[in-house]
Design an enzyme around this catalytic site. Structure first.
Site, mmCIF file in Angstrom:
data_model
loop_
_atom_site.group_PDB
_atom_site.id
_atom_site.type_symbol
_atom_site.label_atom_id
_atom_site.label_comp_id
_atom_site.label_asym_id
_atom_site.label_seq_id
_atom_site.Cartn_x
_atom_site.Cartn_y
_atom_site.Cartn_z
ATOM 1 N N HIS A 79 125.843 -38.801 58.859
ATOM 2 C CA HIS A 79 124.564 -39.099 58.890
ATOM 3 C C HIS A 79 123.795 -37.931 58.428
ATOM 4 C CE1 HIS A 79 120.724 -40.592 61.084
ATOM 5 N NE2 HIS A 79 120.232 -39.349 60.745
ATOM 6 N N GLU A 80 124.128 -36.717 58.933
ATOM 7 C CA GLU A 80 123.517 -35.525 58.292
ATOM 8 C C GLU A 80 123.665 -35.154 56.684
ATOM 9 O OE1 GLU A 80 121.291 -34.578 60.086
ATOM 10 O OE2 GLU A 80 122.082 -35.404 62.015
ATOM 11 N N GLY B 8 121.847 -33.543 65.824
ATOM 12 C CA GLY B 8 122.035 -33.198 64.248
ATOM 13 C C GLY B 8 120.681 -33.033 63.820
ATOM 14 N N GLN C 44 114.784 -32.358 56.365
ATOM 15 C CA GLN C 44 113.932 -32.862 57.487
ATOM 16 C C GLN C 44 112.723 -31.865 57.767
ATOM 17 O OE1 GLN C 44 117.542 -33.994 60.004
ATOM 18 N NE2 GLN C 44 116.036 -35.641 60.490
ATOM 19 N N CYS D 251 117.523 -41.238 64.375
ATOM 20 C CA CYS D 251 117.052 -40.227 63.537
ATOM 21 C C CYS D 251 115.876 -39.523 63.890
ATOM 22 C CB CYS D 251 117.186 -40.709 62.277
ATOM 23 S SG CYS D 251 116.839 -39.643 60.735
ATOM 24 N N LEU D 252 115.859 -38.189 63.920
ATOM 25 C CA LEU D 252 114.673 -37.524 64.335
ATOM 26 C C LEU D 252 113.400 -37.831 63.368
ATOM 27 C CD1 LEU D 252 116.280 -34.004 65.440
ATOM 28 C CD2 LEU D 252 115.229 -35.970 67.032
ATOM 29 N N HIS E 32 121.483 -37.295 54.489
ATOM 30 C CA HIS E 32 120.220 -36.518 54.420
ATOM 31 C C HIS E 32 120.052 -35.820 53.197
ATOM 32 C CE1 HIS E 32 117.685 -37.778 57.829
ATOM 33 N NE2 HIS E 32 118.551 -37.754 58.699
HETATM 34 NI NI NI Z 1 118.480 -38.052 60.611
#
Ligand code: NI
Length: 162
Positions: free
Chosen positions: A136-137, A46, A51, A94-95, A140
């Site tokens: 989670h997304e 995701g 981000q 998380c990226l 963000h």
């Molecule tokens: Ni993330």
């Protein structure tokens, strides 16, 4: 279409509250496509617009590599959790926080409304991993990272590592 750099913690741009998409069209579709390519390249399950520095409420998700029978690529604009139920605890990463994973408590199931890339209303009701990734997304988009949802003890471990 491009693969873009992903901002990493503690970049303050990860903390913005992203703006709602008001105008659906080519520019939004291009941003979504960049998000999709960058997510697959990472690889991740995701990605949220902030981000990559896009100030829009947009997320992309694809958990099909991790879960058989899961829906494929999901692109969602202005997503909102309409209702949520139950509780699940599972590992999250998380990226934007490379190299750190931790157990996070989330709702077990969520009902999410939003719009697809054409601006048509979209609704999804899911549980398990997909519900986790959605939460989670969507976090963000409000500048919330999964480390904010850890217990104080686990957050201390993260800080020590940091
Ligand atoms: Ni993330």
């Amino acid at each position: 279409m491009s693969i873009l750099p992903i901002f990493t913690y503690p970049d303050p741009r990860l903390r913005i509250k992203a703006k709602r998409v008001e105008k659906f069209g080519k520019a939004i579709q291009k941003s979504l496509q960049d998000m999709v390519e960058t997510m697959y390249e990472a690889p991740g399950v995701g990605l949220a617009a902030p981000q990559l520095g896009f100030d829009i409420r947009a997320i992309v998700i694809d958990i099909s590599a991790q879960e058989e029978g899961a829906p494929g690529l999901i692109k969602l604009l202005n997503p909102e959790i309409v209702s949520a139920d139950g509780e699940q605890i599972g590992e999250e990463g998380c990226l934007s926080i490379p190299g750190f994973v931790s157990m996070v408590k989330r709702k077990e199931s969520v009902n999410v409304s939003g719009f697809n890339e054409k601006g048509e209303p979209y609704r999804i009701e899911v549980s398990g991993l997909l519900a986790r990734v959605l939460q989670h997304e969507i976090d963000h988009l409000d500048g919330v990272l999964f480390i904010d949802r850890l217990s104080r003890l686990k957050r201390e471990l993260f800080k020590k590592k940091d």
